[in-house]
Scaffold this active site. Structure first.
Site, PDB file in Angstrom:
ATOM      1  N   PRO A   1       1.123  -2.873   3.829  1.00 59.34           N
ATOM      2  CA  PRO A   1       1.119  -1.405   3.863  1.00 59.34           C
ATOM      3  C   PRO A   1       1.434  -0.847   2.481  1.00 59.34           C
ATOM      4  O   PRO A   1       2.370  -1.319   1.832  1.00 59.34           O
ATOM      5  CB  PRO A   1       2.246  -1.085   4.853  1.00 59.34           C
ATOM      6  N   MET A   2       0.643   0.110   2.035  1.00 57.98           N
ATOM      7  CA  MET A   2       0.895   0.723   0.723  1.00 57.98           C
ATOM      8  C   MET A   2       0.689   2.224   0.811  1.00 57.98           C
ATOM      9  O   MET A   2      -0.450   2.695   0.948  1.00 57.98           O
ATOM     10  CB  MET A   2      -0.030   0.118  -0.336  1.00 57.98           C
TER      11      MET A   2
ATOM     12  N   CYS B   1      11.324   0.010   2.303  1.00 58.45           N
ATOM     13  CA  CYS B   1      10.966   0.980   1.267  1.00 58.45           C
ATOM     14  C   CYS B   1      12.188   1.358   0.432  1.00 58.45           C
ATOM     15  O   CYS B   1      13.210   1.804   0.967  1.00 58.45           O
ATOM     16  CB  CYS B   1      10.347   2.231   1.877  1.00 58.45           C
TER      17      CYS B   1
HETATM   18  C1  LIG Z   1       2.113   1.597  -4.226  1.00 60.07           C
HETATM   19  C2  LIG Z   1       2.826   0.791  -3.187  1.00 60.07           C
HETATM   20  C3  LIG Z   1       3.099   1.377  -1.965  1.00 60.07           C
HETATM   21  C4  LIG Z   1       3.777   0.643  -0.983  1.00 60.07           C
HETATM   22  N1  LIG Z   1       4.003   1.223   0.223  1.00 60.07           N
HETATM   23  C5  LIG Z   1       4.595   0.495   1.208  1.00 60.07           C
HETATM   24  C6  LIG Z   1       4.750   1.039   2.514  1.00 60.07           C
HETATM   25  O1  LIG Z   1       4.336   2.157   2.829  1.00 60.07           O
HETATM   26  N2  LIG Z   1       5.356   0.255   3.435  1.00 60.07           N
HETATM   27  C7  LIG Z   1       5.808  -1.017   3.156  1.00 60.07           C
HETATM   28  O2  LIG Z   1       6.360  -1.695   4.046  1.00 60.07           O
HETATM   29  N3  LIG Z   1       5.641  -1.559   1.936  1.00 60.07           N
HETATM   30  C8  LIG Z   1       5.035  -0.840   0.976  1.00 60.07           C
HETATM   31  N4  LIG Z   1       4.845  -1.404  -0.250  1.00 60.07           N
HETATM   32  C9  LIG Z   1       5.206  -2.813  -0.447  1.00 60.07           C
HETATM   33  C10 LIG Z   1       3.991  -3.713  -0.252  1.00 60.07           C
HETATM   34  O3  LIG Z   1       3.547  -3.660   1.106  1.00 60.07           O
HETATM   35  C11 LIG Z   1       4.307  -5.194  -0.581  1.00 60.07           C
HETATM   36  O4  LIG Z   1       5.282  -5.678   0.288  1.00 60.07           O
HETATM   37  C12 LIG Z   1       4.820  -5.341  -1.977  1.00 60.07           C
HETATM   38  O5  LIG Z   1       3.911  -4.753  -2.879  1.00 60.07           O
HETATM   39  C13 LIG Z   1       5.056  -6.832  -2.328  1.00 60.07           C
HETATM   40  O6  LIG Z   1       3.864  -7.552  -2.226  1.00 60.07           O
HETATM   41  P1  LIG Z   1       3.189  -8.174  -3.544  1.00 60.07           P
HETATM   42  O7  LIG Z   1       4.195  -9.163  -4.059  1.00 60.07           O
HETATM   43  O8  LIG Z   1       1.919  -8.845  -3.042  1.00 60.07           O
HETATM   44  O9  LIG Z   1       2.929  -7.032  -4.471  1.00 60.07           O
HETATM   45  C14 LIG Z   1       4.186  -0.694  -1.236  1.00 60.07           C
HETATM   46  C15 LIG Z   1       3.889  -1.272  -2.479  1.00 60.07           C
HETATM   47  C16 LIG Z   1       3.223  -0.558  -3.429  1.00 60.07           C
HETATM   48  C17 LIG Z   1       2.899  -1.225  -4.753  1.00 60.07           C
END
Ligand SMILES: Cc1cc2nc3c(=O)[nH]c(=O)nc-3n(C[C@H](O)[C@H](O)[C@H](O)COP(=O)(O)O)c2cc1C
Length: 141
Positions: A18-19, A104
């Site tokens: 989720p992002m 978050c």
């Molecule tokens: C721009 C952005 C928005 C995000 N929004 C959420 C969110 O709404 N909910 C959530 O659980 N994690 C959110 N995350 C975390 C990501 O889901 C993910 O867990 C995190 O980027 C780590 O994964 P990675 O190591 O592949 O980057 C967000 C991350 C980014 C970069």
């Protein structure tokens, strides 16, 4: 009884993280087109707004039938009743599961006691999640 679809998924399981601001409906559809086995999760969505069926919030959560199997709505909040009532709305719109935001770190979200702030009190957070699980037939991730 919560039927947990994870059990039936082929391994390795591919999930769209989720992002907020990115994993909105058109992006989710695009990902599903690229890789149909992906489990999709919405952006974080306020449980309070969802329980009130706020129009903008419902638009954030909306999905087209082609993304079903599987699509989950991520809720954030800190109120048990709000989670339970929002869970009912998630059921009603036909999503496949509920994901709870416990991670978050944004100051705005933590400032309201949501997101990773829930981890400050793991016992009451666990009770809140148990109450949500007991109130819905959807799997809670
Ligand atoms: C721009 C952005 C928005 C995000 N929004 C959420 C969110 O709404 N909910 C959530 O659980 N994690 C959110 N995350 C975390 C990501 O889901 C993910 O867990 C995190 O980027 C780590 O994964 P990675 O190591 O592949 O980057 C967000 C991350 C980014 C970069």
């Amino acid at each position: 009884m919560n039927t947990h679809f994870w059990k039936d998924l082929k391994r390795p399981i591919l999930v769209l993280a989720p992002m907020a601001g990115y994993t909105e409906s058109p992006f989710r559809r695009l990902i599903k087109e690229i890789e149909p086995s992906t489990v999709l999760i919405s952006e974080l969505i306020s449980a309070e707004a969802m329980r009130r069926t706020n129009e903008k919030t419902l638009r954030m959560a909306e999905f087209t039938p082609d993304v079903k199997k599987y699509y989950c709505v991520q809720l954030f909040g800190n109120d048990q009743t709000a989670f339970i009532e929002a869970g009912k709305v998630v059921e009603k719109i036909g999503a496949d599961g509920i994901d709870i935001n416990l991670g978050c770190p944004s100051p705005k979200v933590i400032g309201s006691g949501h997101g990773s702030a829930l981890l400050k009190d793991p016992e009451s957070t666990a009770r809140m999640i148990e109450a949500l699980v007991a109130s819905t037939k959807l799997p809670v991730l």
